[in-house]
Design an enzyme around this catalytic site. Structure first.
Site, mmCIF file in Angstrom:
data_model
loop_
_atom_site.group_PDB
_atom_site.id
_atom_site.type_symbol
_atom_site.label_atom_id
_atom_site.label_comp_id
_atom_site.label_asym_id
_atom_site.label_seq_id
_atom_site.Cartn_x
_atom_site.Cartn_y
_atom_site.Cartn_z
ATOM 1 N N ARG A 1 0.849 -1.206 0.000
ATOM 2 C CA ARG A 1 0.000 0.000 0.000
ATOM 3 C C ARG A 1 0.873 1.240 0.000
ATOM 4 N NH1 ARG A 1 1.904 3.148 4.267
ATOM 5 N NH2 ARG A 1 1.433 2.280 6.309
ATOM 6 N N GLU B 1 -6.443 7.407 7.734
ATOM 7 C CA GLU B 1 -5.296 8.166 8.271
ATOM 8 C C GLU B 1 -4.736 9.141 7.224
ATOM 9 O OE1 GLU B 1 -2.465 5.726 10.355
ATOM 10 O OE2 GLU B 1 -0.825 7.084 9.873
ATOM 11 N N ARG C 1 -5.297 5.591 0.725
ATOM 12 C CA ARG C 1 -4.393 4.460 0.907
ATOM 13 C C ARG C 1 -4.690 3.582 -0.301
ATOM 14 N NH1 ARG C 1 -2.011 3.529 6.108
ATOM 15 N NH2 ARG C 1 -1.362 5.596 6.735
ATOM 16 N N CYS D 1 1.209 10.905 9.240
ATOM 17 C CA CYS D 1 2.149 10.380 10.251
ATOM 18 C C CYS D 1 3.546 10.372 9.633
ATOM 19 C CB CYS D 1 1.732 8.964 10.653
ATOM 20 S SG CYS D 1 2.908 8.158 11.770
ATOM 21 N N THR E 1 5.966 8.524 9.900
ATOM 22 C CA THR E 1 6.505 7.207 9.517
ATOM 23 C C THR E 1 6.168 6.858 8.082
ATOM 24 O OG1 THR E 1 4.539 5.973 10.222
ATOM 25 C CG2 THR E 1 6.256 6.298 11.866
ATOM 26 N N ARG F 1 4.118 0.609 2.351
ATOM 27 C CA ARG F 1 4.325 -0.535 3.251
ATOM 28 C C ARG F 1 4.063 -1.789 2.435
ATOM 29 N NH1 ARG F 1 2.547 -3.886 7.728
ATOM 30 N NH2 ARG F 1 0.324 -3.552 7.403
ATOM 31 N N ARG G 1 4.294 -7.010 12.571
ATOM 32 C CA ARG G 1 2.989 -6.625 13.147
ATOM 33 C C ARG G 1 2.162 -7.891 13.337
ATOM 34 N NH1 ARG G 1 0.982 -1.092 9.957
ATOM 35 N NH2 ARG G 1 2.889 0.078 10.324
ATOM 36 N N GLU H 1 -1.549 -3.039 12.549
ATOM 37 C CA GLU H 1 -0.778 -2.382 13.596
ATOM 38 C C GLU H 1 -1.445 -2.528 14.960
ATOM 39 O OE1 GLU H 1 -0.034 1.708 12.712
ATOM 40 O OE2 GLU H 1 1.917 1.471 13.657
#
Ligand code: ADP
Ligand code: CIR
Length: 345
Positions: free
Chosen positions: A112, A211, A215, A257, A259, A266, A295, A300
């Site tokens: 993603r 988020e 995505r 975020c 990260t 990811r 994970r 997560e």
């Protein structure tokens, strides 16, 4: 706002980097969207178990609050900032197809990326009207997709609880009520403006206004990483014809975020490792060596089930998309080799 009382339970990168000096420097700063230091650190303050503890309200947050964000970015991605971020989504450069060609260990593969639209605040500072506008723009672009990428958009507001639960259980849909996102202001007005697009096979999916505004997800059973990457790269090329994503040469694709900056990618496998699962020290020493993260099976902050783990690239900034996938490939090959060795003992 007073300087926070960081007790020993606060171990996040935010708590570590928000020194009194940095706090004094930033406590009065507000971005053009009205996003303050308090907004940026609230998730980490409300949730002492945060690993990172900060969110950006808009792309400007990364410059306005750079004395706090920059060290966090450096420490998470291991990126010194001495070079610019560059992108490489060329599927021809993925030279290895499948780390588990005999299909013994990898249950499924998913890649993603996060994306956000230019000239809009990020989720933590977006208004309900802007969020709806973002949703409409994204849905209009998704409607243009054809062939194996064509599908339907399902607004969360119109979805039954049973359908929602099934999609979450099957790893296709985001969960509701994440406490870290909640404290960052990302769950405001839920479920308005949120939804999921997918093709019939559910191999191509787009989450809207979770988020991040998008995505974009490619996933399928088994370990054929190259096929998953190819589908994602094709979808991105198509979507970029209609949508303009925020990108900076310093931070790459901008995400809420830190990260997720950079590639915002990811790449993960769900992989069954019953022997390595009994020796987490060995397991994590291999994943750390290959810049990977472990994970649980429901994403997560979840746990593993039946010795199936979610293993994915950890760094996303300062490496290309091809390198993220290469991290995953070589790490998974090493994990499988160790698993075989342990099973033979
Ligand atoms: P993200 O990947 O977007 O950061 P999460 O860690 O919350 O978010 O994972 C989102 C969902 O994707 C979860 O349901 C998770 O189980 C699922 N998922 C992640 N990797 C895989 C995979 N390789 N195969 C199947 N599902 C996966
Ligand atoms: C935290 O700080 O733990 C949450 N806000 C989530 C951080 C992002 N995820 C991650 O590092 N993998």
């Amino acid at each position: 706002m007073e300087y926070p009382d960081f007790t020993a339970e606060y171990q996040s990168l935010m708590a570590k980097n928000l020194t009194k000096d940095v706090f004094e420097q930033l406590k009065g700063v507000v971005t053009k969207n009205g996003f303050s230091l308090k907004d940026a650190i609230n998730s980490g303050l409300v949730n002492p178990d945060s690993g990172i503890g900060v969110y950006a309200g808009d792309p400007e947050s990364y410059t306005c609050f750079s004395p706090l964000f920059d060290p966090i970015i450096r420490q998470y991605h291991g990126f010194t900032g001495s070079k610019l971020h560059s992108t490489n989504l060329n599927p021809a450069e993925i030279d290895h197809h499948n780390p588990d060609p005999d299909n013994h260990y990898i249950v499924s593969t998913r890649i993603r990326v996060a994306r956000n639209l230019v000239n809009m605040p990020l989720g933590p500072a977006i208004s309900i009207v802007q969020r709806d506008e973002v949703e409409a723009k994204i849905v209009a672009a998704l409607t243009q997709l054809s062939g194996s990428l064509s599908g339907h958009y399902y607004a969360l507001a119109g979805m039954s609880a049973a359908v929602q639960a099934r999609l979450i259980d099957d790893h296709f849909l985001f969960k509701a009520g994440d406490k870290y996102l909640g404290a960052a202001g990302l769950n405001r007005d839920w479920p308005a403006g949120r939804g999921i697009y997918h093709n019939d096979e559910k191999t191509f999916l787009v989450w809207v206004n979770e988020e991040d505004q998008l995505r974009i997800i490619s996933m399928q059973a088994g370990g054929n990483i190259q096929q998953v990457f190819l589908r994602l790269a094709q979808a991105l090329t198509e979507l970029e014809r209609h949508l303009h994503f925020v990108f900076s040469s310093r931070l790459g694709y901008v995400s809420s975020c830190p990260t997720n900056l950079g590639t915002a990618m990811r790449a993960s496998v769900h992989i069954k490792l019953p022997n390595l699962g009994l020796d987490m020290t060995e397991f994590t020493s291999i994943t750390e060596q290959h810049h990977l993260q472990i994970r649980g099976i429901h994403g997560e902050h979840s746990e593993s089930e039946g010795y199936i783990y979610d293993v994915s690239n950890r760094r996303r900034l300062g490496v290309t998309e091809v390198q993220c996938v290469q991290d995953l490939y070589t790490g998974v090959v090493a994990l499988i080799a160790k698993e075989k060795e342990l099973a033979g003992q």
